[in-house]
Design an enzyme around this catalytic site. Structure first.
Site, PDB file in Angstrom:
ATOM      1  N   GLU A 171      19.977 -32.013  62.649  1.00 50.64           N
ATOM      2  CA  GLU A 171      20.970 -31.887  63.962  1.00 50.64           C
ATOM      3  C   GLU A 171      21.239 -33.351  64.644  1.00 50.64           C
ATOM      4  OE1 GLU A 171      16.940 -33.157  64.632  1.00 50.64           O
ATOM      5  OE2 GLU A 171      17.821 -35.165  65.580  1.00 50.64           O
ATOM      6  N   LYS A 200      22.704 -45.300  58.990  1.00 48.85           N
ATOM      7  CA  LYS A 200      22.145 -44.417  58.982  1.00 48.85           C
ATOM      8  C   LYS A 200      21.480 -44.126  57.575  1.00 48.85           C
ATOM      9  CE  LYS A 200      23.381 -42.454  63.677  1.00 48.85           C
ATOM     10  NZ  LYS A 200      23.684 -43.166  64.689  1.00 48.85           N
ATOM     11  N   SER A 204      25.254 -52.765  63.484  1.00 44.80           N
ATOM     12  CA  SER A 204      25.375 -50.895  62.626  1.00 44.80           C
ATOM     13  C   SER A 204      25.972 -50.095  62.017  1.00 44.80           C
ATOM     14  CB  SER A 204      24.364 -50.831  64.641  1.00 44.80           C
ATOM     15  OG  SER A 204      25.105 -50.046  65.431  1.00 44.80           O
TER      16      SER A 204
HETATM   17  C1  LIG Z   1      23.525 -43.815  65.484  1.00 47.04           C
HETATM   18  C2  LIG Z   1      24.337 -44.757  65.548  1.00 47.04           C
HETATM   19  C3  LIG Z   1      23.345 -46.379  66.413  1.00 47.04           C
HETATM   20  C4  LIG Z   1      21.678 -45.622  67.430  1.00 47.04           C
HETATM   21  O1  LIG Z   1      20.830 -45.174  66.053  1.00 47.04           O
HETATM   22  P1  LIG Z   1      19.975 -45.947  66.030  1.00 47.04           P
HETATM   23  O2  LIG Z   1      18.725 -45.084  65.710  1.00 47.04           O
HETATM   24  O3  LIG Z   1      19.203 -46.386  67.531  1.00 47.04           O
HETATM   25  O4  LIG Z   1      19.622 -47.385  65.288  1.00 47.04           O
HETATM   26  C5  LIG Z   1      23.602 -47.576  66.691  1.00 47.04           C
HETATM   27  N1  LIG Z   1      25.175 -47.806  66.156  1.00 47.04           N
HETATM   28  C6  LIG Z   1      25.144 -46.664  65.106  1.00 47.04           C
HETATM   29  C7  LIG Z   1      26.353 -47.549  64.422  1.00 47.04           C
HETATM   30  C8  LIG Z   1      24.981 -45.674  64.802  1.00 47.04           C
HETATM   31  O5  LIG Z   1      25.806 -44.946  64.548  1.00 47.04           O
END
Ligand SMILES: *Cc1c(COP(=O)(O)O)cnc(C)c1O
Length: 419
Positions: free
Chosen positions: A133, A111, A399
């Site tokens: 938000e 993010k 992610s």
């Molecule tokens: C917020 C988050 C997501 C989902 O958000 P996307 O916008 O779909 O990427 C996925 N994995 C993690 C670790 C997150 O913090």
């Protein structure tokens, strides 16, 4: 080459190039991906959104912006993140599995790639105040982080219920100097926090920038956030070439909440049709259980968060409260780019239940010494649904890291000694 490089900036000597025209999967000038996208906003926000739309590309591809952005990605975020060949997991699944380690980014997930970009943009637009938000608090933390970095006032709206559920992230935001304002209307969750943020933006149109955390919202947000996250696939290409001799994997797998890590992981492969793109949604307790967040399976065309996309809704158009064990996937829509990738068949959409995502997280922890976020557990679990070949190179977007999910993991271990 990648589809997005189609127009050069005025300053040819800088070598900076960017697209405003398109490959097949890029949005048009009005932010439409096929029939999805656009900007459905109250009249009072028209000026703000129009300001962004007309300026964002020139600002983010200005050489001085790129210099500062790339420097921060390197020294502050910790990029490039490794592309790690996961040997034991590869053996388990009978394919060559490479993990793109976004969990190693500062703040523990992808993010921050976006919030770093948007804070630099806000500065160049002369904004003095940031609003955001947040549901689980991950985007709130990433936003509070870059506001501290730049010494800019930060206000984060968060549902009252989420504030109670996500105490550690609320503490992080406060320690970083952000003001966390509870949304006390409706279900007191993300949807209500979004309404509050939009209300705030309407009340402060001149000095405030609204940092949206995924590839959702009115145009130009989905395209802008996708570009900031596209560094993920840009790095994957050269890293994979170094490791395997080819820039192109057979498959790229990513989980989808709003869709930003998937957009980043897919971006530079969109026009490479030999690369299969696999998006993984949260099935919750089962697609048809009434407790799910599998938008492509359950959604219909609708307007959510300022754009047309697939939305989980009742017959008369009320947005349905989604469910997923992972807060980041607990969203009743998907970004318009993903709705189009689904609709056009360019990406394959799978879904994974809470239980299977948990199992996959524990498996990755034991086999690779990496505790993934629960969101990412969904992406790993999709491996079980695919037909894989020993020679396939598969990239999984890791992610985020699982520290934030430890309470959930602990509860599971108490109940199930086998995991
Ligand atoms: C917020 C988050 C997501 C989902 O958000 P996307 O916008 O779909 O990427 C996925 N994995 C993690 C670790 C997150 O913090």
């Amino acid at each position: 080459m990648s589809y997005h490089i189609t127009r050069k900036t005025e300053d040819q000597s800088s070598g900076v190039e960017y697209a405003i025209t398109k490959g097949k999967y890029a949005p048009d000038e009005n932010g439409y991906y096929g029939r999805f996208g656009g900007a459905y906003i109250p009249e009072m926000l028209h000026r703000n959104v129009e300001e962004l739309r007309t300026k964002y590309l020139d600002i983010i591809y200005d050489p001085s912006f790129q210099k500062e952005y790339q420097q921060l990605l390197q020294d502050y975020v910790g990029r490039p993140t490794p592309l790690y060949f996961a040997q034991r997991l590869s053996k388990q699944y009978g394919a060559q599995l490479f993990l793109k380690r976004e969990d190693l980014c500062h703040t523990g997930a992808h993010k921050v790639n976006n919030t770093v970009g948007q804070i630099l943009l806000a500065q160049r637009l002369g904004k003095k105040r940031i609003i955001a938000e947040t549901g689980a608090g991950q985007h709130g933390v990433a936003t509070a982080t870059v506001c501290a970095l730049k010494g800019i006032e930060c206000i984060v709206y968060m549902g009252e219920k989420d504030i109670q559920r996500q105490a550690p992230n609320v503490a992080r935001m406060k320690m970083l100097g952000a003001k966390v304002i509870p949304a006390i209307s409706g279900s007191k969750t993300l949807k209500d926090a979004t309404n509050e943020a939009i209300r705030d933006w309407m009340a402060h149109p001149n000095d405030t920038h609204y940092i949206i955390g995924s590839v959702v919202g009115p145009h130009p947000y989905p395209d802008m956030v996708a570009r900031f996250q596209s560094v993920i696939s840009k790095e994957i290409r050269w890293q994979l070439k170094e490791k395997t001799g080819s820039e192109l994997p057979q498959k790229v797998i990513a989980c989808v909440g709003g869709g930003s890590n998937a957009a980043g992981a897919f971006y530079h492969f969109l026009d490479e049709t030999s690369v299969e793109l696999i998006a993984v949604e949260a099935a919750g307790e089962g697609v048809n259980s009434g407790k799910s967040a599998a938008t492509t399976q359950l959604g219909r065309d609708g307007i959510l968060h300022g754009s047309r996309s697939l939305v989980m809704q009742t017959e008369d158009g009320q947005v349905v409260e989604p469910h997923s064990i992972s807060a980041g996937l607990d969203y009743p829509g998907i970004g318009p780019m993903h709705a189009h990738l689904y609709d056009s068949g360019r990406a394959k959409f799978l879904c994974v239940t809470d239980e299977d995502a948990l199992k996959a997280s524990f498996e990755v922890a034991k086999l690779e010494g990496i505790i993934p976020a629960l969101e990412t557990g969904h992406a790993f679990s999709a491996l079980r649904q695919l037909e894989l070949k020993e020679t396939d190179n598969i990239v999984i977007c890791l992610s985020g890291r699982g520290d934030k999910d430890l309470a959930t993991y602990m509860k599971v271990m108490e109940q199930n000694a086998e995991l």
